[in-house]
Motif scaffolding. Structure first.
Motif, PDB file in Angstrom:
ATOM      1  N   ARG A  69      38.182  42.888  31.929  1.00  0.00           N
ATOM      2  CA  ARG A  69      37.293  43.503  32.912  1.00  0.00           C
ATOM      3  C   ARG A  69      36.315  42.480  33.483  1.00  0.00           C
ATOM      4  NH1 ARG A  69      41.169  46.689  33.285  1.00  0.00           N
ATOM      5  NH2 ARG A  69      41.095  48.716  32.230  1.00  0.00           N
ATOM      6  N   THR A  74      41.688  44.960  36.731  1.00  0.00           N
ATOM      7  CA  THR A  74      41.411  46.391  36.623  1.00  0.00           C
ATOM      8  C   THR A  74      42.632  47.202  36.188  1.00  0.00           C
ATOM      9  OG1 THR A  74      41.906  46.746  38.967  1.00  0.00           O
ATOM     10  CG2 THR A  74      39.616  46.250  38.392  1.00  0.00           C
ATOM     11  N   SER A 156      35.587  48.389  36.069  1.00  0.00           N
ATOM     12  CA  SER A 156      36.809  48.723  35.353  1.00  0.00           C
ATOM     13  C   SER A 156      37.571  49.793  36.144  1.00  0.00           C
ATOM     14  CB  SER A 156      36.492  49.251  33.950  1.00  0.00           C
ATOM     15  OG  SER A 156      35.901  50.548  34.032  1.00  0.00           O
ATOM     16  N   ASN A 160      35.850  52.252  38.695  1.00  0.00           N
ATOM     17  CA  ASN A 160      36.329  52.182  40.067  1.00  0.00           C
ATOM     18  C   ASN A 160      36.602  53.585  40.610  1.00  0.00           C
ATOM     19  OD1 ASN A 160      37.734  51.236  42.453  1.00  0.00           O
ATOM     20  ND2 ASN A 160      38.065  49.331  41.324  1.00  0.00           N
TER      21      ASN A 160
END
Length: 228
Positions: A69, A74, A156, A160
């Motif tokens: 991360r 991601t 992450s 997100n």
């Protein structure tokens, strides 16, 4: 082209079982047995999901996830571990994992969760074709990159998704049930503490004073609201 999954586990029997699960779901796989190997292969290869054990030969899976991360990777991560304490699951989610499965696991459930996570992640990417701007924030939905005042902030996968939800609906009040449905879907049962962990992680990244947030506000007894 088939979706591809990286298995990170130092137990040959578990690796063999997970590979059979992936093969039966028409998913390709690579296998590594240490955190160092995982970090190395992810520098040059892209995967749709990572299956991560906690107890590796050289480092904990938690530390591998944190390094991924921090480097901006991601890729969704599912922890598969023999440690079944609630603390381990909550900590895994807090450092950037997307799901937590305990051993022994049911192969059908693991396969279903992997495919659901791939599907949701792909839908998010395909539905994104422009930029969202809210005040000092910008979310590039083509690259899934997030910025504050022009400076990129690394999120992450779950952070997100949560930020994407907030920025698509500024000033809307989201109950915890609504957040669960939009961000987690049906791949994992989460409680209020899990959602709070992710909200706090976002606050730590975007707020000048996370203890007195200006952007992600708590609506007492209901949920959260994003004020741009």
């Amino acid at each position: 082209m088939a979706n591809k999954v990286l298995i990170v586990d130092d137990d040959p029997a578990i690796c063999k079982l997970l590979k059979k699960v992936l093969d039966s779901n028409d998913l390709e796989s690579d296998i590594v047995h240490s955190g160092t190997e995982a970090l190395a292969i992810l520098k040059s290869h892209t995967y749709d999901v990572i299956l991560m054990d906690i107890m590796l030969e050289d480092m904990e899976g938690f530390d591998v996830i944190k390094k991924l991360r921090a480097s901006g990777i991601t890729t969704p991560v599912i922890i598969i571990s023999g440690r079944s304490e609630d603390y381990d699951a909550l900590y895994g989610l807090s450092v950037g994992a997307d799901d937590y499965i305990t051993k022994p696991f049911r192969p059908l459930v693991v396969g279903a969760k992997i495919k659901a996570l791939i599907r949701r992640n792909r839908n998010q990417v395909l539905s994104s074709n422009n930029q969202i701007e809210c005040g000092c924030f910008k979310y590039d939905t083509d690259t899934l990159r997030f910025y504050k005042d022009g400076e990129e902030i690394i999120l992450s996968a779950k952070e997100n998704s949560l930020m994407y939800l907030f920025m698509n609906h500024p000033d809307q009040v989201f109950t915890k049930e609504m957040i669960y449905e939009h961000v987690w879907g049906n791949t994992i049962i989460v409680d209020d503490n899990t959602i709070m962990v992710y909200v706090n992680r976002l606050r730590n990244k975007i707020e000048s004073d996370p203890k007195n947030p200006q952007y992600i506000l708590t609506v007492r007894g209901i949920g959260y609201r994003f004020r741009a």
